[in-house]
Design a protein around this motif. Sequence first.
Motif, PDB file in Angstrom:
ATOM      1  N   THR A 176       0.812  -1.215   0.000  1.00  0.00           N
ATOM      2  CA  THR A 176       0.000   0.000   0.000  1.00  0.00           C
ATOM      3  C   THR A 176       0.847   1.267   0.000  1.00  0.00           C
ATOM      4  OG1 THR A 176      -0.152  -0.150   2.420  1.00  0.00           O
ATOM      5  CG2 THR A 176      -1.983  -1.041   1.152  1.00  0.00           C
ATOM      6  N   ASP A 177       0.262   2.340  -0.517  1.00  0.00           N
ATOM      7  CA  ASP A 177       0.916   3.640  -0.453  1.00  0.00           C
ATOM      8  C   ASP A 177       0.744   4.216   0.949  1.00  0.00           C
ATOM      9  OD1 ASP A 177      -1.762   4.410  -0.424  1.00  0.00           O
ATOM     10  OD2 ASP A 177      -1.608   5.784  -2.121  1.00  0.00           O
ATOM     11  N   TRP A 178       1.294   5.414   1.201  1.00  0.00           N
ATOM     12  CA  TRP A 178       1.279   5.970   2.552  1.00  0.00           C
ATOM     13  C   TRP A 178      -0.138   6.101   3.094  1.00  0.00           C
ATOM     14  CZ3 TRP A 178      -0.932   9.595   5.508  1.00  0.00           C
ATOM     15  CH2 TRP A 178      -0.380   9.825   6.767  1.00  0.00           C
ATOM     16  N   VAL A 179      -1.030   6.663   2.307  1.00  0.00           N
ATOM     17  CA  VAL A 179      -2.346   7.005   2.836  1.00  0.00           C
ATOM     18  C   VAL A 179      -3.199   5.752   3.060  1.00  0.00           C
ATOM     19  CG1 VAL A 179      -3.475   7.432   0.589  1.00  0.00           C
ATOM     20  CG2 VAL A 179      -4.215   8.688   2.654  1.00  0.00           C
ATOM     21  N   TYR A 180      -3.072   4.732   2.222  1.00  0.00           N
ATOM     22  CA  TYR A 180      -3.775   3.466   2.466  1.00  0.00           C
ATOM     23  C   TYR A 180      -3.262   2.823   3.756  1.00  0.00           C
ATOM     24  CZ  TYR A 180      -6.584   2.490  -1.776  1.00  0.00           C
ATOM     25  OH  TYR A 180      -7.546   2.486  -2.756  1.00  0.00           O
ATOM     26  N   GLU A 181      -1.940   2.803   3.895  1.00  0.00           N
ATOM     27  CA  GLU A 181      -1.351   2.198   5.103  1.00  0.00           C
ATOM     28  C   GLU A 181      -1.860   2.878   6.354  1.00  0.00           C
ATOM     29  OE1 GLU A 181       2.956   2.165   7.382  1.00  0.00           O
ATOM     30  OE2 GLU A 181       2.946   2.072   5.185  1.00  0.00           O
ATOM     31  N   GLU A 182      -1.847   4.195   6.358  1.00  0.00           N
ATOM     32  CA  GLU A 182      -2.216   4.954   7.547  1.00  0.00           C
ATOM     33  C   GLU A 182      -3.709   4.888   7.839  1.00  0.00           C
ATOM     34  OE1 GLU A 182      -1.977   7.308  10.902  1.00  0.00           O
ATOM     35  OE2 GLU A 182      -0.317   6.453   9.741  1.00  0.00           O
ATOM     36  N   GLU A 183      -4.548   5.007   6.809  1.00  0.00           N
ATOM     37  CA  GLU A 183      -5.978   5.177   7.048  1.00  0.00           C
ATOM     38  C   GLU A 183      -6.831   3.938   6.808  1.00  0.00           C
ATOM     39  OE1 GLU A 183      -6.323   7.537   8.722  1.00  0.00           O
ATOM     40  OE2 GLU A 183      -4.972   9.124   8.098  1.00  0.00           O
ATOM     41  N   PHE A 184      -6.406   3.035   5.948  1.00  0.00           N
ATOM     42  CA  PHE A 184      -7.125   1.771   5.799  1.00  0.00           C
ATOM     43  C   PHE A 184      -6.469   0.660   6.606  1.00  0.00           C
ATOM     44  CE2 PHE A 184      -8.848   3.360   1.513  1.00  0.00           C
ATOM     45  CZ  PHE A 184     -10.061   3.734   2.087  1.00  0.00           C
ATOM     46  N   GLY A 185      -5.317   0.956   7.209  1.00  0.00           N
ATOM     47  CA  GLY A 185      -4.727   0.081   8.215  1.00  0.00           C
ATOM     48  C   GLY A 185      -4.141  -1.223   7.717  1.00  0.00           C
ATOM     49  N   SER A 206      -4.570 -17.216  -3.501  1.00  0.00           N
ATOM     50  CA  SER A 206      -5.823 -17.967  -3.626  1.00  0.00           C
ATOM     51  C   SER A 206      -5.725 -19.230  -2.779  1.00  0.00           C
ATOM     52  CB  SER A 206      -6.108 -18.332  -5.086  1.00  0.00           C
ATOM     53  OG  SER A 206      -5.082 -19.163  -5.604  1.00  0.00           O
ATOM     54  N   ALA A 207      -6.867 -19.828  -2.472  1.00  0.00           N
ATOM     55  CA  ALA A 207      -6.907 -20.968  -1.554  1.00  0.00           C
ATOM     56  C   ALA A 207      -6.082 -22.150  -2.043  1.00  0.00           C
ATOM     57  CB  ALA A 207      -8.360 -21.398  -1.333  1.00  0.00           C
ATOM     58  N   ASP A 208      -5.946 -22.304  -3.365  1.00  0.00           N
ATOM     59  CA  ASP A 208      -5.169 -23.418  -3.902  1.00  0.00           C
ATOM     60  C   ASP A 208      -3.717 -23.024  -4.215  1.00  0.00           C
ATOM     61  OD1 ASP A 208      -5.511 -21.810  -6.106  1.00  0.00           O
ATOM     62  OD2 ASP A 208      -6.641 -23.281  -7.292  1.00  0.00           O
ATOM     63  N   GLY A 209      -3.359 -21.772  -3.951  1.00  0.00           N
ATOM     64  CA  GLY A 209      -1.994 -21.318  -4.159  1.00  0.00           C
ATOM     65  C   GLY A 209      -1.610 -21.121  -5.610  1.00  0.00           C
ATOM     66  N   LYS A 210      -2.581 -21.132  -6.517  1.00  0.00           N
ATOM     67  CA  LYS A 210      -2.270 -21.012  -7.935  1.00  0.00           C
ATOM     68  C   LYS A 210      -2.311 -19.574  -8.441  1.00  0.00           C
ATOM     69  CE  LYS A 210      -3.846 -25.674  -9.194  1.00  0.00           C
ATOM     70  NZ  LYS A 210      -4.779 -26.479 -10.018  1.00  0.00           N
ATOM     71  N   ARG A 211      -2.880 -18.686  -7.640  1.00  0.00           N
ATOM     72  CA  ARG A 211      -2.997 -17.292  -8.074  1.00  0.00           C
ATOM     73  C   ARG A 211      -2.641 -16.350  -6.937  1.00  0.00           C
ATOM     74  NH1 ARG A 211      -7.931 -19.667  -9.987  1.00  0.00           N
ATOM     75  NH2 ARG A 211      -8.018 -19.830 -12.274  1.00  0.00           N
ATOM     76  N   ILE A 212      -2.176 -15.174  -7.324  1.00  0.00           N
ATOM     77  CA  ILE A 212      -1.964 -14.078  -6.379  1.00  0.00           C
ATOM     78  C   ILE A 212      -2.684 -12.853  -6.922  1.00  0.00           C
ATOM     79  CG2 ILE A 212      -0.291 -12.521  -5.310  1.00  0.00           C
ATOM     80  CD1 ILE A 212       1.767 -14.766  -5.465  1.00  0.00           C
ATOM     81  N   ALA A 213      -3.598 -12.314  -6.130  1.00  0.00           N
ATOM     82  CA  ALA A 213      -4.251 -11.056  -6.488  1.00  0.00           C
ATOM     83  C   ALA A 213      -3.489  -9.915  -5.827  1.00  0.00           C
ATOM     84  CB  ALA A 213      -5.699 -11.056  -6.027  1.00  0.00           C
ATOM     85  N   TYR A 214      -3.346  -8.805  -6.539  1.00  0.00           N
ATOM     86  CA  TYR A 214      -2.633  -7.679  -5.942  1.00  0.00           C
ATOM     87  C   TYR A 214      -3.189  -6.354  -6.459  1.00  0.00           C
ATOM     88  CZ  TYR A 214       0.093  -7.427 -10.332  1.00  0.00           C
ATOM     89  OH  TYR A 214       0.481  -7.321 -11.646  1.00  0.00           O
ATOM     90  N   ILE A 215      -3.059  -5.331  -5.602  1.00  0.00           N
ATOM     91  CA  ILE A 215      -3.460  -3.973  -5.973  1.00  0.00           C
ATOM     92  C   ILE A 215      -2.227  -3.232  -6.488  1.00  0.00           C
ATOM     93  CG2 ILE A 215      -4.534  -1.826  -5.200  1.00  0.00           C
ATOM     94  CD1 ILE A 215      -5.744  -3.395  -2.863  1.00  0.00           C
ATOM     95  N   ARG A 216      -2.402  -2.528  -7.585  1.00  0.00           N
ATOM     96  CA  ARG A 216      -1.337  -1.697  -8.152  1.00  0.00           C
ATOM     97  C   ARG A 216      -1.685  -0.236  -7.914  1.00  0.00           C
ATOM     98  NH1 ARG A 216      -0.451   1.027 -13.098  1.00  0.00           N
ATOM     99  NH2 ARG A 216       1.694   0.935 -13.918  1.00  0.00           N
ATOM    100  N   PHE A 217      -0.738   0.516  -7.366  1.00  0.00           N
ATOM    101  CA  PHE A 217      -0.930   1.936  -7.073  1.00  0.00           C
ATOM    102  C   PHE A 217      -0.099   2.771  -8.051  1.00  0.00           C
ATOM    103  CE2 PHE A 217      -1.725  -0.408  -3.239  1.00  0.00           C
ATOM    104  CZ  PHE A 217      -2.744   0.258  -2.591  1.00  0.00           C
ATOM    105  N   ASP A 218      -0.783   3.634  -8.789  1.00  0.00           N
ATOM    106  CA  ASP A 218      -0.096   4.577  -9.673  1.00  0.00           C
ATOM    107  C   ASP A 218      -0.109   5.943  -8.984  1.00  0.00           C
ATOM    108  OD1 ASP A 218       0.828   6.304 -11.582  1.00  0.00           O
ATOM    109  OD2 ASP A 218      -0.419   5.532 -13.212  1.00  0.00           O
ATOM    110  N   GLU A 219       1.037   6.289  -8.385  1.00  0.00           N
ATOM    111  CA  GLU A 219       1.157   7.534  -7.617  1.00  0.00           C
ATOM    112  C   GLU A 219       1.691   8.694  -8.459  1.00  0.00           C
ATOM    113  OE1 GLU A 219       2.410   6.736  -3.165  1.00  0.00           O
ATOM    114  OE2 GLU A 219       3.965   6.030  -4.518  1.00  0.00           O
ATOM    115  N   THR A 220       1.798   8.523  -9.731  1.00  0.00           N
ATOM    116  CA  THR A 220       2.485   9.495 -10.574  1.00  0.00           C
ATOM    117  C   THR A 220       2.006  10.920 -10.331  1.00  0.00           C
ATOM    118  OG1 THR A 220       2.760   7.793 -12.267  1.00  0.00           O
ATOM    119  CG2 THR A 220       3.094  10.081 -12.942  1.00  0.00           C
ATOM    120  N   ASN A 221       0.685  11.103 -10.249  1.00  0.00           N
ATOM    121  CA  ASN A 221       0.136  12.456 -10.144  1.00  0.00           C
ATOM    122  C   ASN A 221      -0.203  12.879  -8.721  1.00  0.00           C
ATOM    123  OD1 ASN A 221       0.235  12.824 -12.974  1.00  0.00           O
ATOM    124  ND2 ASN A 221      -1.692  11.711 -13.210  1.00  0.00           N
TER     125      ASN A 221
END
Length: 733
Positions: free
Chosen positions: A190-199, A207-222
């Motif tokens: 997480t970026d700074w504000v997600y870490e601080e405020e969404f905890g 995933s439960a079978d270990g075959k996939r990983i879901a992830y959030i991508r943060f574009d902080e450019t602007n």
Amino acid sequence: MRITTFMIAFFLLATPIITAQNKSITIADIWKPNVNTFRTERLQALHSMANGKEYAVQNFDNNTRVASVDIYNYESGEKVRTAVSTAEIEGLDYFIAYEFSADEQKVLLSTQIKSIFRRSTLGEYYVYDLLSRKLTKVSDDLIQEPTFSPDGTKIAYGKNNNLYVFDIDRNETNQFTFDGKKNSIINGITDWVYEEEFGFVRAFDWSADGKRIAYIRFDETNVPEFSMDVYGDKLYQTQTVFKYPKAGEENAKVSLHVYSLGEALTGTNVVQTKQISFGNIDPYYIPRIAWSKDPNILSIQTLNRNQNDLVLVFYNASTNKVSQPLRDRDQAYVDVTDNLTFLEDNSFIWTSEKDGWNHIYHYNKDGSLKKQVTSGKWEVTEYYGYDAASNRIFYQSTENGSINRGIYAIDISGKNKTPLAVDAGSNNADFSADFTYFINTFSDTTTPWRYTLHNAKDGKLIKTLKDNETLKTLYNSYKVSPKEFFTLPINGEDLNGYMIKPLDFDPTKKYPLFMYQYSGPGSQSVKNSWNSSNDMWFQMLAQEGYIVVCIDPRGTGLKGRDFKKITQKELGKYEVIDQIAAAEKLGKREYIDADRIGIFGWSYGGFMASNCLFQGADTFKMAIAVAPVTSWRFYDTIYTERYMLTPQVNPGGYDRNSPLSHVEKLKGDLLLVHGSADDNVHVQNSTRLVEALVQANKQFTYFNYPDKNHGIYGGNTRYHLYTMMTNYIKEKL
């Protein structure tokens, strides 16, 4: 006044108790480095083993300098074995934390931990195989948020804003994101504000079978950058620069992706990473992701920018489609929690304030409501889990009073509620993996944390594990006064409060009043639990002849949705009105000197303390404001806009209640304190207040702690700070 025989007997009994309390609490007892007189013993890093019969605790032997993970039997409380010991591991002298794999055959050990922000760290990590006794280093670099795959064969982690998978047996690492760049793109962390405020920090999940990983991508450019000078001990200062979106400014653009390990391992040409399309759902914020028990179903929680429309989304990885089983809306805002729990039939547990109080709900997998499980004019404060064997839900609540916490079990049907640990005070449970037992941590204002083992069926006490009786005896040898709880009728509400009087309190005398508060949305400072370090300081002030009072105003928590959310769009309005009114009402008591009332707070409490001194200029004689917000325009998007909307939409709400708008009213004494390296409430807040006070020709005292963050600690710092504040109180109040 006629003295009865009973009163004589009481005085005879009470006298030796009072005289026995002959030691005075000092600032050194509380804050001097390496003293910590009132240190409590704890069960460190408690983990219930999968068999439900044992639990693990992290220990450290000061004599041998050996760190260990020891396994204890629930029923007997006796240690049955040591899982990990640095005395038996070549190449590992210590570890700071541990995590078992799901099959509990491996342990992830962390060393060389380096803090980044409040929750985020960089560290050196090792996997220790409990069967082979083999130690394997995960990476030669410092990494973030490593976690086992469900089968325990791999570790996923973040490094330099990218994501990696480490195959433990093969000792091979596979990088699967490549565009990570500081202050630009972050993958899976997480970026700074997600870490601080969404905890949360780990923004990826297996995933439960270990075959996939879901992830959030943060574009902080602007996202606008904030910089802090760090002075250190060199000839020239350095500068820390990071992305920090202030209220009304642009946030990181988030997207959600699913990486397929299976396709990577087979070497096929199939695209390994897919971006999830949300259709007509706007995922402005993605505060939570978690795979369900079905390895194809990923749960996603999205929020709009105003944070009053939370949508639960299910993504089917096999069909690449999304559905929307649940929507939780509120005129003010919706809280994000970690309580979503999937049952075997993929129905799920959810908590919500939609009936005006926070309660537990059971939904079908399509989002249709099966049952509101709990109800009443009280709050569910912790959801512990669901036991399929007994069909019961375990939770903590305020059913025995808003300042207390009790532990309960209830059938998922909403029937057969069973109180498990409900003594007045604070009860907090840690359940065994199979919900056979729970370890209850209990405290109240006179009882340090007491760890007891209970049967989860009926709450029956089995054994006391740790009671801190030595600390309790020590504490009682000092001049300590009871913390008296009360309610104060203010502006149509009965506000919770507590009072600490001098031990030799004489109702015919007049005492200065020192008020402490935090007052932030949903918070609680008035609670029946063991003393914090501040409480020890308040006892010390009581020894010096001050009466200490704390009041939770409107806007604070655990008294229902309407009480909490009345401050929407007007942070600092009702809370200030209530604190001033409380001070005025208390000042009318015969034993309180209405001309000597002070107020103190930190962070949100500092915002309040300065505001109360300015707007209550005829009520408060002095205030101490530590690391205060002085305008919500300077604070971050997620927290501020949750309660205030954007300054573009609600400019009046931002400015009417800002201390900067009321400096001309200052009459009393102000001590303003801030750390120069505060990444949370930037020192900009205090410098703006300083300038406003100077231009208003108001005298005050300002102290800046070089290179200290929001907590203002490290080495001798807290000892110095509390010495300074104590001296200021004695001088000005």
